[in-house]
Scaffold this active site. Structure first.
Site, PDB file in Angstrom:
ATOM      1  CG  ASN A   1       0.184   5.411  -1.612  1.00 49.96           C
ATOM      2  OD1 ASN A   1       0.350   4.655  -0.660  1.00 49.96           O
ATOM      3  ND2 ASN A   1      -0.358   5.005  -2.742  1.00 49.96           N
TER       4      ASN A   1
ATOM      5  NE  ARG B   1      -3.635   2.887  -0.540  1.00 47.13           N
ATOM      6  CZ  ARG B   1      -2.994   1.786  -0.884  1.00 47.13           C
ATOM      7  NH1 ARG B   1      -1.674   1.764  -0.855  1.00 47.13           N
ATOM      8  NH2 ARG B   1      -3.646   0.704  -1.236  1.00 47.13           N
TER       9      ARG B   1
ATOM     10  CG  HIS C   1      -7.988  -1.424  -5.754  1.00 46.74           C
ATOM     11  ND1 HIS C   1      -8.145  -2.711  -6.228  1.00 46.74           N
ATOM     12  CD2 HIS C   1      -6.653  -1.247  -5.588  1.00 46.74           C
ATOM     13  CE1 HIS C   1      -6.960  -3.280  -6.350  1.00 46.74           C
ATOM     14  NE2 HIS C   1      -6.036  -2.409  -5.960  1.00 46.74           N
TER      15      HIS C   1
ATOM     16  NE  ARG D   1      -2.170  -8.634  -3.553  1.00 54.50           N
ATOM     17  CZ  ARG D   1      -2.497  -7.353  -3.726  1.00 54.50           C
ATOM     18  NH1 ARG D   1      -3.602  -7.032  -4.373  1.00 54.50           N
ATOM     19  NH2 ARG D   1      -1.730  -6.391  -3.255  1.00 54.50           N
TER      20      ARG D   1
ATOM     21  CD  GLU E   1      -5.951   4.704  -6.297  1.00 59.48           C
ATOM     22  OE1 GLU E   1      -6.181   3.959  -5.321  1.00 59.48           O
ATOM     23  OE2 GLU E   1      -5.062   4.477  -7.140  1.00 59.48           O
TER      24      GLU E   1
END
Length: 399
Positions: free
Chosen positions: A7, A93, A182, A242, A385
């Site tokens: 990743n 990823r 996600h 955010r 993940e």
């Protein structure tokens, strides 16, 4: 089969080496401050091997970072494999697959060009993800590389869910639509929830991936029908820094009032907003809880706003699916924030949600936190993940 999962960020690179014969982790770690001063962490999961924590290592580029990873994995004393030949493939990823990818794929020239095509859609992540792929190709020539896209899981959304109410030409010409993120996490926890429900013929699951970045998804029979993030990861519920969903007029108003450039405005919305912006305290929910407990009203407001928006989206998704069989909490806040889970579920009794306080207080990777008689089951499921990336990689390479 042994799979190296990568990743890659702009100045970091997380990794795990997995033995897919039993889906165990052999080693994991992170390369940080790539292109600056370089810090390397290595955590072998094999007894008798020594960890390396934040050791200075020269990493001008991602290629040196990957080489540092491989050097540690095959080290005579503390390595977990005898040679690089034992690593059968790498799974990467990749944030944004645009409309090009509805599933993971083996990396070839066409795949790389498609990832580049999505640079404008994922300007912070996609270039870094491609750098990770290129770095592995450079130091592991001949080893298959697989790209696993965050957006792919959400590509099953129907048109009313992914279409924005703006001139249709922007969708046709510029691929402006809801994509969602996600996805690898949502895919994993929705599948686990179905297993924990006993694999019913039809299942309606709402997944709440809550952390510094947060998103919800509505899944019917393991397929996404809606999600809160949009063209980029700024939309949806408020997050650590955010803003989540806001009125676009705010952007025009603030830019006109303060003379912000679009870059300055987007920096505010991405890095200075969310619960940090409301509270003025922190983007970390643990800090907010401590501040709220000490009487900080803005910290409490930030938490209340977050809980309210997640609760509202759960209700919206139950309406969109015509019901709900299970709600899943996952990721940093979802897995560890017992108080956050309880507050989110307050007011959802009308749709059949009954939380058991004792179960909710338990810390386990997977467990039921609703009462036995709750019509809607509520689960905490630790996301994985990396395992999903490794599984996809194994499946594609095996073919």
């Amino acid at each position: 089969m042994k799979i190296l999962v990568i990743n890659a960020g702009s100045s970091s690179l997380k990794y795990q080496l997995m033995d897919m014969d039993n889906e165990s982790i052999l080693a994991k770690g992170i390369c940080e401050r790539i292109g600056i001063d370089g810090l390397f962490t290595y955590k072998p999961q094999v007894e008798g091997k020594t960890q390396i924590k934040a050791e200075p290592v020269s990493m001008p580029t991602h290629s040196e970072a990957i080489q540092a990873v491989l050097n540690a994995l095959v080290d005579a004393e503390n390595g977990v494999v005898a040679s690089m030949e034992e690593i059968d493939a790498c799974g990467h990823r990749v944030l944004h697959g645009g409309m090009e990818f509805t599933a993971s794929c083996i990396v070839d020239d066409a795949c790389e060009e498609a990832i580049k095509k999505c640079f404008p859609l994922g300007p912070l992540h996609n270039p870094a993800n491609l750098m990770g792929i290129k770095a592995c190709q450079a130091v592991m020539p001949g080893t298959p590389q697989v790209a696993v896209f965050d957006t792919a899981f959400h590509m099953t959304m129907p048109a009313p869910a992914y279409t924005y109410a703006i001139p249709y030409e922007y969708y046709e010409n510029d691929q402006v639509r809801r994509y969602g993120f996600h996805g690898t996490s949502h895919r994993y926890v929705s599948a686990r929830a179905i297993d924990m429900l006993g694999n019913p013929e039809h299942s309606k699951v709402i997944c709440c991936h809550l952390g510094n970045g947060s998103s919800l998804s509505a899944c019917i029979d393991g397929k996404c029908v809606d999600t809160t993030m949009g063209l980029g990861p700024l939309a949806g519920v408020p997050m650590g820094t955010r803003c989540g969903d806001i009125d676009g007029t705010i952007i025009e108003y603030l830019m006109g009032r303060y003379g912000y450039s679009i870059e300055e405005m987007m920096n505010i919305l991405n890095k200075k907003s969310g619960v940090l912006g409301i509270s003025g305290v922190s983007s970390d929910f643990r800090d907010l809880e401590a501040a709220a407990s000490a009487g900080n009203e803005r910290a409490q407001l930030a938490l209340d706003k977050f809980h309210y928006e997640v609760r509202k989206d759960i209700g919206a998704y139950a309406a969109a699916m015509g019901g709900c069989d299970a709600i899943v909490f996952t990721a940093g806040v979802g897995e560890n924030g017992a108080k956050d889970r309880a507050e989110i579920c307050k007011g959802l009794e009308y749709m059949g949600v009954k939380i058991c306080p004792e179960r909710n207080a338990i810390r386990e990777d997977e467990h039921l936190i609703s009462t036995d008689d709750s019509p809607v089951k509520v689960f905490v499921i630790a996301t994985n993940e990396e395992l999903m990336i490794a599984r996809d990689t194994k499946e594609l390479v095996s073919k």
